[in-house]
Design an enzyme around this catalytic site. Structure first.
Site, PDB file in Angstrom:
ATOM      1  CB  SER A   7      -0.735  -0.100   1.348  1.00  0.00           C
ATOM      2  OG  SER A   7      -1.492   1.360   1.365  1.00  0.00           O
ATOM      3  CG  HIS A  31      -4.001  -1.664  -1.276  1.00  0.00           C
ATOM      4  ND1 HIS A  31      -4.976  -2.302  -1.785  1.00  0.00           N
ATOM      5  CD2 HIS A  31      -4.494  -0.842  -0.285  1.00  0.00           C
ATOM      6  CE1 HIS A  31      -6.140  -2.166  -0.980  1.00  0.00           C
ATOM      7  NE2 HIS A  31      -5.492  -1.281  -0.248  1.00  0.00           N
ATOM      8  CG  ASP A  33      -5.196   2.248   1.129  1.00  0.00           C
ATOM      9  OD1 ASP A  33      -6.004   1.494   1.157  1.00  0.00           O
ATOM     10  OD2 ASP A  33      -3.962   1.919   1.605  1.00  0.00           O
ATOM     11  CG  MET A  35      -8.602   6.908   2.967  1.00  0.00           C
ATOM     12  SD  MET A  35      -7.600   7.027   4.684  1.00  0.00           S
ATOM     13  CE  MET A  35      -6.596   5.451   4.476  1.00  0.00           C
ATOM     14  CG  HIS A  64      -9.255  -0.034  -0.167  1.00  0.00           C
ATOM     15  ND1 HIS A  64      -8.805  -0.240   1.255  1.00  0.00           N
ATOM     16  CD2 HIS A  64     -10.482  -0.003   0.239  1.00  0.00           C
ATOM     17  CE1 HIS A  64      -9.543  -0.373   2.217  1.00  0.00           C
ATOM     18  NE2 HIS A  64     -10.821  -0.316   1.729  1.00  0.00           N
ATOM     19  CG  MET A  66     -11.266   3.021   2.245  1.00  0.00           C
ATOM     20  SD  MET A  66      -9.716   2.941   3.403  1.00  0.00           S
ATOM     21  CE  MET A  66      -8.562   3.274   2.091  1.00  0.00           C
ATOM     22  CG  MET A 136     -11.429  -2.757   5.874  1.00  0.00           C
ATOM     23  SD  MET A 136     -10.001  -2.267   4.943  1.00  0.00           S
ATOM     24  CE  MET A 136      -8.841  -1.558   6.220  1.00  0.00           C
ATOM     25  N   GLY A 141      -8.994   3.603   7.486  1.00  0.00           N
ATOM     26  CA  GLY A 141      -8.579   5.163   7.705  1.00  0.00           C
ATOM     27  C   GLY A 141      -7.186   5.125   7.905  1.00  0.00           C
ATOM     28  CG  PHE A 142      -5.730   6.470  10.599  1.00  0.00           C
ATOM     29  CD1 PHE A 142      -5.196   7.660  10.194  1.00  0.00           C
ATOM     30  CD2 PHE A 142      -6.923   6.427  10.752  1.00  0.00           C
ATOM     31  CE1 PHE A 142      -5.677   9.034  10.496  1.00  0.00           C
ATOM     32  CE2 PHE A 142      -7.765   7.618  11.225  1.00  0.00           C
ATOM     33  CZ  PHE A 142      -7.174   8.754  10.983  1.00  0.00           C
ATOM     34  N   GLY A 143      -2.969   3.639   8.143  1.00  0.00           N
ATOM     35  CA  GLY A 143      -2.041   2.790   8.355  1.00  0.00           C
ATOM     36  C   GLY A 143      -1.456   2.382   9.707  1.00  0.00           C
ATOM     37  N   GLY A 144      -0.613   1.564   9.934  1.00  0.00           N
ATOM     38  CA  GLY A 144       0.006   1.266  11.107  1.00  0.00           C
ATOM     39  C   GLY A 144      -0.629   0.784  12.187  1.00  0.00           C
ATOM     40  CG  ASP A 174      -6.074  -3.011   3.267  1.00  0.00           C
ATOM     41  OD1 ASP A 174      -5.166  -2.491   3.919  1.00  0.00           O
ATOM     42  OD2 ASP A 174      -6.547  -2.338   2.794  1.00  0.00           O
ATOM     43  N   GLY A 175      -4.778  -4.424   6.403  1.00  0.00           N
ATOM     44  CA  GLY A 175      -4.470  -3.902   7.869  1.00  0.00           C
ATOM     45  C   GLY A 175      -3.986  -4.669   8.680  1.00  0.00           C
ATOM     46  N   GLY A 176      -2.712  -4.075   9.178  1.00  0.00           N
ATOM     47  CA  GLY A 176      -2.020  -4.703  10.311  1.00  0.00           C
ATOM     48  C   GLY A 176      -1.047  -6.031   9.912  1.00  0.00           C
ATOM     49  N   GLY A 196       1.133  -2.255   4.202  1.00  0.00           N
ATOM     50  CA  GLY A 196       1.962  -0.752   3.988  1.00  0.00           C
ATOM     51  C   GLY A 196       3.071  -0.620   4.917  1.00  0.00           C
ATOM     52  CB  SER A 197       3.820   0.251   8.436  1.00  0.00           C
ATOM     53  OG  SER A 197       2.286  -0.344   8.855  1.00  0.00           O
TER      54      SER A 197
HETATM   55  C1  DX5 Z   1      -6.155   1.506   5.866  1.00  0.00           C
HETATM   56  C2  DX5 Z   1      -5.676   1.003   4.360  1.00  0.00           C
HETATM   57  C3  DX5 Z   1      -4.610   0.097   4.297  1.00  0.00           C
HETATM   58  C4  DX5 Z   1      -3.557   0.721   4.896  1.00  0.00           C
HETATM   59  C5  DX5 Z   1      -2.642  -0.631   5.591  1.00  0.00           C
HETATM   60  O1  DX5 Z   1      -7.320   2.137   5.771  1.00  0.00           O
HETATM   61  O2  DX5 Z   1      -7.067   0.551   3.704  1.00  0.00           O
HETATM   62  O3  DX5 Z   1      -4.504  -0.323   3.004  1.00  0.00           O
HETATM   63  O4  DX5 Z   1      -2.437   1.286   3.856  1.00  0.00           O
HETATM   64  O5  DX5 Z   1      -1.656  -0.112   6.253  1.00  0.00           O
HETATM   65  P1  DX5 Z   1      -0.662  -1.281   7.253  1.00  0.00           P
HETATM   66  O6  DX5 Z   1      -0.268  -2.249   6.412  1.00  0.00           O
HETATM   67  O7  DX5 Z   1       0.478  -0.489   7.569  1.00  0.00           O
HETATM   68  O8  DX5 Z   1      -1.601  -1.648   8.199  1.00  0.00           O
HETATM   69 ZN    ZN Z   2      -6.443  -0.446   1.758  1.00  0.00          ZN
END
Ligand code: DX5
Ligand code: ZN
Length: 215
Positions: A7, A31, A33, A35, A64, A66, A136, A141-144, A174-176, A196-197
């Protein structure tokens, strides 16, 4: 084999070209994102970024969305050559089938996404219609953020329902996602994992992608 979609939300936006080329070379899917600050409590990027990414992307792009009114952006994504687009069931509601059909008419693969508080059964009517489902594993909404482990049961339930219907359907998560949970995620039935992270926060992103893929 499990595919990895880095991402770019976690990428270096001052040197985005470098990170896109890394995904072209080492990842499976880019990917994106998007928003809007309304469906989710954050704003990311839109077409000023996607138009540029599209110029150098050789890996398939996965948008994606959102956003509320995701359908407003389908044509523009198609023009940019985006191959996969997911929108949230929370935004689409009873328009979900119509949006899937519209994406197909534009030549895109259609994905339906849900947040962790939406029952996974809400996706069942779209089995055999959508090409993929985005579960999800954090609130969008947020990475990490930290991976929500109950997501594994949701993936397994969806996988079983797809099997029961004798249908096709890729499951994206997707996520974490990180190296500590990716193998259980794969075992639960995920075919495409967003990271992502875990990719862009690593000292060696290319090695991180290979390790996540497990090849
Ligand atoms: C969050 C995004 C994700 C995000 C994932 O709303 O949809 O795609 O970038 O980031 P990580 O892998 O850091 O959780
Ligand atoms: Zn995403």
């Amino acid at each position: 084999m499990l595919q990895i979609a880095p991402s770019i939300l976690a990428a270096d936006f001052l040197h985005l070209e470098k990170d896109i080329r890394l995904i072209n070379d080492c990842g499976d899917v880019i990917h994106l994102d998007v928003m809007d600050g309304t469906l989710v409590p954050n704003i990311s990027f839109g077409f000023s970024v996607i138009d540029q990414v599209a110029k150098i992307a050789t890996a398939p792009m996965d948008a994606h969305l959102m956003v509320v009114h995701p359908e407003r952006w389908f044509d523009k994504l198609a023009k940019d050559g985006v191959q996969m687009c997911s929108f949230h069931w929370e935004a689409a509601g009873r328009n979900t089938s119509r949006y899937i059909e519209r994406l197909h008419a534009l030549g895109l693969k259609a994905g339906v996404a849900i947040n962790p508080d939406v029952p996974v059964s809400k996706l069942y009517p779209y089995i055999g219609k959508a090409d993929y489902f985005l579960i999800m594993s954090v609130f969008a909404g947020f990475g990490g953020q930290k991976f929500i482990y109950e997501s594994l049961d949701r993936v397994a339930a969806l996988k079983a329902e797809i099997g029961r219907k004798g249908a096709q359907g890729l499951i994206e998560i997707d996520g974490g996602i990180n190296q500590g949970n990716i193998r259980t995620v794969e075992e639960a039935g995920v075919g495409l994992a967003v990271a992502g992270s875990a990719v862009f926060g690593a000292a060696d992103p290319a090695a991180a992608i290979s390790a996540l893929r497990g090849a």
